[in-house]
Design a protein around this motif. Structure first.
Motif, short mmCIF file in Angstrom:
data_model
loop_
_atom_site.label_atom_id
_atom_site.label_comp_id
_atom_site.label_asym_id
_atom_site.label_seq_id
_atom_site.Cartn_x
_atom_site.Cartn_y
_atom_site.Cartn_z
N ALA A 88 18.15 13.80 -7.43
CA ALA A 88 18.04 15.13 -6.81
C ALA A 88 18.78 16.18 -7.63
CB ALA A 88 18.59 15.08 -5.38
N CYS A 89 19.96 15.84 -8.10
CA CYS A 89 20.74 16.79 -8.91
C CYS A 89 20.04 17.10 -10.22
CB CYS A 89 22.14 16.21 -9.19
SG CYS A 89 23.23 16.16 -7.75
N LEU A 90 19.45 16.08 -10.85
CA LEU A 90 18.73 16.30 -12.10
C LEU A 90 17.50 17.17 -11.88
CD1 LEU A 90 18.34 15.81 -15.08
CD2 LEU A 90 17.33 13.58 -14.55
N LEU A 91 16.77 16.92 -10.81
CA LEU A 91 15.60 17.74 -10.49
C LEU A 91 16.00 19.18 -10.16
CD1 LEU A 91 13.53 15.21 -8.35
CD2 LEU A 91 12.89 16.14 -10.58
N LEU A 92 17.14 19.33 -9.51
CA LEU A 92 17.62 20.67 -9.19
C LEU A 92 17.95 21.44 -10.47
CD1 LEU A 92 18.34 22.59 -6.87
CD2 LEU A 92 20.67 21.66 -6.93
N ILE A 93 18.55 20.77 -11.43
CA ILE A 93 18.86 21.40 -12.71
C ILE A 93 17.56 21.79 -13.43
CG2 ILE A 93 19.72 20.94 -15.04
CD1 ILE A 93 21.99 19.37 -13.77
N LEU A 94 16.59 20.88 -13.44
CA LEU A 94 15.31 21.17 -14.09
C LEU A 94 14.61 22.35 -13.42
CD1 LEU A 94 13.95 17.56 -14.74
CD2 LEU A 94 14.82 19.19 -16.44
N SER A 95 14.79 22.50 -12.11
CA SER A 95 14.18 23.63 -11.41
C SER A 95 14.77 24.96 -11.84
CB SER A 95 14.33 23.46 -9.89
OG SER A 95 15.66 23.73 -9.47
N GLN A 96 15.99 24.92 -12.39
CA GLN A 96 16.63 26.13 -12.88
C GLN A 96 16.33 26.38 -14.36
OE1 GLN A 96 18.31 28.17 -10.62
NE2 GLN A 96 17.33 26.64 -9.30
N VAL A 97 15.90 25.32 -15.05
CA VAL A 97 15.62 25.42 -16.48
C VAL A 97 14.18 25.82 -16.74
CG1 VAL A 97 15.45 24.09 -18.63
CG2 VAL A 97 17.43 23.77 -17.13
N TYR A 98 13.27 25.29 -15.91
CA TYR A 98 11.84 25.51 -16.14
C TYR A 98 11.21 26.41 -15.09
CZ TYR A 98 11.67 21.86 -19.73
OH TYR A 98 11.85 21.13 -20.87
N ARG A 99 10.11 27.00 -15.49
CA ARG A 99 9.26 27.75 -14.58
C ARG A 99 7.84 27.20 -14.69
NH1 ARG A 99 13.42 28.47 -13.11
NH2 ARG A 99 14.59 30.37 -12.67
N PRO A 100 7.17 26.89 -13.59
CA PRO A 100 7.64 27.10 -12.21
C PRO A 100 8.61 26.01 -11.74
CG PRO A 100 5.44 26.14 -12.21
CD PRO A 100 5.78 26.39 -13.66
N GLY A 101 9.75 26.45 -11.23
CA GLY A 101 10.77 25.52 -10.77
C GLY A 101 10.42 24.85 -9.47
N LEU A 102 9.45 25.44 -8.75
CA LEU A 102 9.07 24.88 -7.45
C LEU A 102 8.52 23.46 -7.58
CD1 LEU A 102 8.91 25.63 -4.45
CD2 LEU A 102 6.56 26.39 -4.84
N ILE A 103 7.96 23.13 -8.74
CA ILE A 103 7.44 21.78 -8.97
C ILE A 103 8.55 20.74 -8.80
CG2 ILE A 103 6.51 20.21 -10.73
CD1 ILE A 103 5.03 22.59 -11.91
N PHE A 104 9.69 21.02 -9.39
CA PHE A 104 10.80 20.06 -9.33
C PHE A 104 11.42 20.01 -7.94
CE2 PHE A 104 10.44 21.47 -13.74
CZ PHE A 104 10.25 20.24 -14.37
N LEU A 105 11.43 21.12 -7.24
CA LEU A 105 11.94 21.12 -5.87
C LEU A 105 11.02 20.32 -4.96
CD1 LEU A 105 13.15 24.82 -5.45
CD2 LEU A 105 14.50 22.79 -6.00
N PHE A 106 9.72 20.39 -5.21
CA PHE A 106 8.76 19.58 -4.44
C PHE A 106 9.00 18.10 -4.71
CE2 PHE A 106 4.79 17.16 -4.57
CZ PHE A 106 4.41 17.24 -3.23
N LEU A 107 9.21 17.74 -5.99
CA LEU A 107 9.47 16.34 -6.34
C LEU A 107 10.76 15.85 -5.71
CD1 LEU A 107 8.50 16.44 -10.13
CD2 LEU A 107 7.22 15.33 -8.27
N LEU A 108 11.76 16.72 -5.64
CA LEU A 108 13.02 16.38 -4.99
C LEU A 108 12.80 16.07 -3.51
CD1 LEU A 108 16.34 18.43 -5.41
CD2 LEU A 108 15.66 17.47 -3.24
N ALA A 109 12.07 16.95 -2.83
CA ALA A 109 11.80 16.77 -1.40
C ALA A 109 10.98 15.50 -1.16
CB ALA A 109 11.07 17.99 -0.85
#
Length: 230
Positions: A88-109
């Motif tokens: 979850a922490c790694l995906l959260l970081i990736l959501s801040q590095v890449y756009r669209p970050g929502l992809i990584f937040l969806f994967l986290l959820a």
């Protein structure tokens, strides 16, 4: 330790369980991850090294738990929570590095939600492990949890792919599509590796979806059966 005179075996105390070798490995994993995430933007290489070593230790704790007969519910929960929080922490970081970050937040959820549903449905069914899916109607779901090599490949693919994405980002805000396209054009080896990792990653995400749907069905059927008994 206290003696269990009826069986002649020694019953471990609370402190004994906390100090089981696999649980100590779990504490070390947590410490490594804390250090890794604290320096992730200052030293990407060290971060990746610490994160992957922590991931490798995930396999060691299970080995030592069986070898020294130190399997415990606390250890199983510690292991799963550490895995989920780390990813979850790694995906959260990736959501801040890449756009669209929502992809990584969806994967986290999806990752947390599917495992939470699966754990809860396991308790409802009275099973001892969330990996007991022999009665599932999905062949992919059964193959995933029934074959350690296949499951290991999918899990490793996810973590390594996420680390690669983090290392490929040259600035703090990148286009995911452009970074992947440039990486593929840069080298056929990188393209092949991304393709292989992508297959394992995609399989795991599909399993997560199946897992969530299957576990949700168990929860709903549990309520329906209780209503029938009333």
């Amino acid at each position: 330790m206290a003696d269990n005179r009826s069986s002649g075996t020694k019953v471990p105390t609370t402190v004994d369980v906390y100090l089981y070798i696999p649980n100590i490995i779990g504490y070390i994993r947590i410490l490594m991850n804390c250090v890794a995430f604290a320096i992730c933007f200052q030293n990407k290489i060290l971060f990746s090294f610490l994160y992957l070593i922590s991931f490798v230790c995930d396999a060691l704790d299970g080995h030592f738990a069986r070898k020294f007969n130190q399997v415990s519910t606390f250890g199983a929960v510690l292991d799963m929570v550490t895995d989920r929080v780390s990813t979850a922490c790694l995906l959260l970081i990736l959501s801040q590095v890449y756009r669209p970050g929502l992809i990584f937040l969806f994967l986290l959820a999806l990752d947390i939600g599917s495992h939470w549903f699966q754990m809860y449905s396991t308790f409802l069914l009275g099973k001892t492990s969330h990996k007991d899916v022999k009665d599932s109607t999905s062949w992919l779901f059964r193959a995933y949890y029934g074959n350690k090599m296949f499951m290991g490949f999918c899990c490793v693919s996810c973590e390594v792919l996420y680390i690669m994405l983090f290392l490929l980002a040259e600035t703090q805000i990148e286009s995911l599509r452009l970074v992947l396209a440039n990486a593929v054009r840069r080298s056929w080896i990188t393209a092949g590796l991304l393709g292989l990792l992508g297959f394992g990653w995609g399989t795991k995400q599909l399993v997560n979806l199946i897992q969530m749907k299957t576990a949700a069905d168990v929860c709903v059927l549990h309520d329906i059966n209780n209503k029938k008994k009333q």
